[in-house]
Design an enzyme around this catalytic site. Structure first.
Site, mmCIF file in Angstrom:
data_model
loop_
_atom_site.group_PDB
_atom_site.id
_atom_site.type_symbol
_atom_site.label_atom_id
_atom_site.label_comp_id
_atom_site.label_asym_id
_atom_site.label_seq_id
_atom_site.Cartn_x
_atom_site.Cartn_y
_atom_site.Cartn_z
ATOM 1 N N PHE A 33 21.140 66.205 115.769
ATOM 2 C CA PHE A 33 20.461 67.497 115.767
ATOM 3 C C PHE A 33 19.072 67.250 115.188
ATOM 4 C CE2 PHE A 33 19.147 71.343 113.429
ATOM 5 C CZ PHE A 33 19.219 72.286 114.438
ATOM 6 N N TRP A 71 25.290 65.038 114.279
ATOM 7 C CA TRP A 71 25.790 66.122 115.113
ATOM 8 C C TRP A 71 27.236 66.409 114.762
ATOM 9 C CZ3 TRP A 71 23.714 69.603 118.300
ATOM 10 C CH2 TRP A 71 24.593 70.361 119.076
ATOM 11 N N ASP A 160 18.603 83.925 104.328
ATOM 12 C CA ASP A 160 19.003 84.450 105.641
ATOM 13 C C ASP A 160 20.459 84.077 105.886
ATOM 14 O OD1 ASP A 160 19.074 85.568 108.142
ATOM 15 O OD2 ASP A 160 17.917 83.985 109.123
#
Length: 260
Positions: A33, A71, A160
């Site tokens: 990623f 990943w 967030d």
């Protein structure tokens, strides 16, 4: 699209997300990623097993910094799964980690008291030509109730914590990702957004117990204050329609909470 890292050519594909800065890189049986200009704080989070393992960091010709993480095949938490004790426990681990706090302090000056957050919010709302009556009323509420939200302890806050940023791997590892908005602020900055967004009011005490605290009148007021402040700030940003609708709903949940 293809790119070359360490002498190997990788296939690069967008990984989705709202920023357009995330990618998936594959080469034979390797998969990473990738993210452009991610926070340097990522390394500390990787060591603490808060995010998938950071494999390497590389500065490219245009000056951008590319980070590659292991990943992981995973699923994003559902809204119902946010009620689980594991979410509360991981958030408590983050908030109470002195290691993470010291690392974030070294990277940037990102302390935000309630008063500083309110000052920043007022500037953003004032800059909008179409500020709504709800925004103006929210500012007034925040001003009147600021003393109830005085800073007690700065901790590492994600900023967030919606369910799209929580993932569980196939190996049953829970991670909190997307740390671009990390700051040192009050715990209520994160906790309130989870409670008002995902946890039924009659389940707050249980969730907070898993987090490691109790619901008091003072904490309740803080949770409401920080949630209103954060959601109004989100509504001043250039977000997706989905993110705006989510912020509006959380704001409404908090502003209608008159039990404090």
């Amino acid at each position: 699209m293809k790119d070359n890292f360490f002498g190997r050519e990788y296939d690069i594909a967008p990984a989705g997300g709202e920023t357009g800065q995330a990618f998936v890189a594959t080469h034979e049986d390797e998969k990473f990623f990738l993210k452009r200009n991610s926070s340097p704080f990522l390394a500390a989070l990787s060591v603490e097993n808060i995010v998938p393992k950071l494999v390497w960091t590389r500065r490219v010709e245009n000056g951008d910094v590319i980070t590659a993480q292991k990943w992981v095949n995973c699923h994003i938490l559902t809204r119902d799964e946010m009620n689980g004790a594991r979410v509360a426990a991981l958030l408590a681990k983050i908030h109470h980690s002195e290691t993470l706090q010291h690392m974030l302090e070294k990277i940037e000056n990102c302390y935000f008291s309630a008063e500083q957050l309110l000052t920043r919010l007022k500037a953003e709302v004032a800059a909008r030509e179409n500020a709504t009556n709800s925004m103006v009323e929210a500012i007034r509420y925040l001003e009147l109730n600021l003393p109830a939200s005085e800073q007690t302890e700065y901790v590492v806050c994600h900023g967030d914590v919606n369910h799209n940023n929580w993932i569980i791997s196939e190996d049953n590892e829970l991670f909190l990702v997307d740390w671009d908005g990390a700051m040192l602020a009050d715990t209520a900055n994160d906790v309130g957004m989870i409670l008002y967004q995902y946890i039924p009011r009659n389940g707050w005490e249980v969730w907070l117990s898993s987090y490691g605290t109790q619901l008091t009148t003072g904490l309740h007021r803080k949770l409401k204050w920080y949630t209103i402040c954060q959601t109004v700030m989100q509504l001043t940003l250039n977000q997706s329609v989905e993110a705006n609708e989510r912020a509006k709903q959380i704001f409404q949940n908090a502003i209608e909470d008159d039990e404090v």
